[in-house]
Design an enzyme around this catalytic site. Sequence first.
Site, short mmCIF file in Angstrom:
data_model
loop_
_atom_site.label_atom_id
_atom_site.label_comp_id
_atom_site.label_asym_id
_atom_site.label_seq_id
_atom_site.Cartn_x
_atom_site.Cartn_y
_atom_site.Cartn_z
N ASP A 7 5.22 -5.93 13.01
CA ASP A 7 5.25 -7.17 13.80
C ASP A 7 5.68 -8.29 12.86
OD1 ASP A 7 3.01 -7.88 12.33
OD2 ASP A 7 1.75 -8.35 14.05
N CYS A 64 1.60 -4.81 9.68
CA CYS A 64 1.27 -6.05 10.36
C CYS A 64 0.58 -6.95 9.35
CB CYS A 64 0.49 -5.82 11.65
SG CYS A 64 -1.23 -5.28 11.48
N THR A 66 -2.59 -7.48 8.70
CA THR A 66 -3.71 -6.80 8.03
C THR A 66 -3.52 -5.29 7.94
OG1 THR A 66 -4.78 -6.55 10.17
CG2 THR A 66 -5.39 -8.49 8.86
N HIS A 97 -6.39 15.32 2.27
CA HIS A 97 -7.52 15.80 3.07
C HIS A 97 -7.36 15.60 4.57
CE1 HIS A 97 -10.82 15.87 -0.31
NE2 HIS A 97 -9.71 16.52 -0.64
N HIS A 133 -10.06 21.76 4.91
CA HIS A 133 -9.37 20.53 5.34
C HIS A 133 -8.58 20.78 6.61
CE1 HIS A 133 -10.89 18.60 1.88
NE2 HIS A 133 -10.20 19.35 1.03
C1 RB5 Z 1 -0.54 -11.51 13.80
O1 RB5 Z 1 -0.86 -12.84 13.56
C2 RB5 Z 1 -1.67 -10.62 13.31
O2 RB5 Z 1 -2.75 -10.73 14.15
C3 RB5 Z 1 -1.19 -9.19 13.20
O3 RB5 Z 1 -0.09 -9.11 12.36
C4 RB5 Z 1 -2.19 -8.20 12.67
O4 RB5 Z 1 -2.77 -8.64 11.48
C5 RB5 Z 1 -3.21 -7.72 13.64
O5 RB5 Z 1 -4.07 -6.89 13.34
#
Ligand code: RB5
Length: 150
Positions: A7, A64, A66, A97, A133
Site C-alpha cells: 500500500d 505496508c 507496519t 519451521h 515440522h
Molecule cells: C496506512 O496508513 C497504514 O495503516 C498501513 O500501511 C498499515 O500500516 C496497516 O496496517
Amino acid sequence: MIALACDHGGFDLKEAAIEVLKELGLEYRDFGTHDRKSVDYPVYGARAARAVSSGECDRGIILCGTGVGIGITANKVPGIRCVTCSDTYSARMSRLHNNANMIALGSRVLGTELAKDILRIWLTTDFSDEQRHRDRVEMIARVERGEEIE
Ligand code: RB5
C-alpha cells in the site's frame, strides 16, 4: 515467481524489495500500488495472497506501514502462511519451521538495509524436511478447514 504488493505506507520499501529480487535472480509480479497516494491495504494484500494461493506465484512479499494490516489480510486467504517480520531470526525460522509462503514488512518499522537482509534470508531459506515440522504445518491447514486437531 514472487508476488509483490504494497500500500502507500509500504511503498518506500518496494524498491529495496525489487533490488533483492533482482540480486537473487528471482522473477516477480508487481500487484501495485505504484505511488504514495493513499489506498486500502487489504486490496493489495489480497491480490498478492490470492496469486500465491492459486499457485500463480510461489511466494509473496507484501509491504505496508507496519506489515500488520496487509499481513492479517493475507492470512485470511486459504493456504497462506504469512509472517509479519522485523528480524532476521524470525525470517529464517518462518521458512524452516513454518514454511511461510508470504512475508509482510513494515516500511515505518524497518530501515532499508535490515529489510533487505530479512528478505535475502527469507527468500533463500528452505522449509525443514523434518517430519514434526511438516506435521505442524499440516495442523495449521486443518485448523483453517475447521477440523479438530487435538
Ligand atoms: C496506512 O496508513 C497504514 O495503516 C498501513 O500501511 C498499515 O500500516 C496497516 O496496517
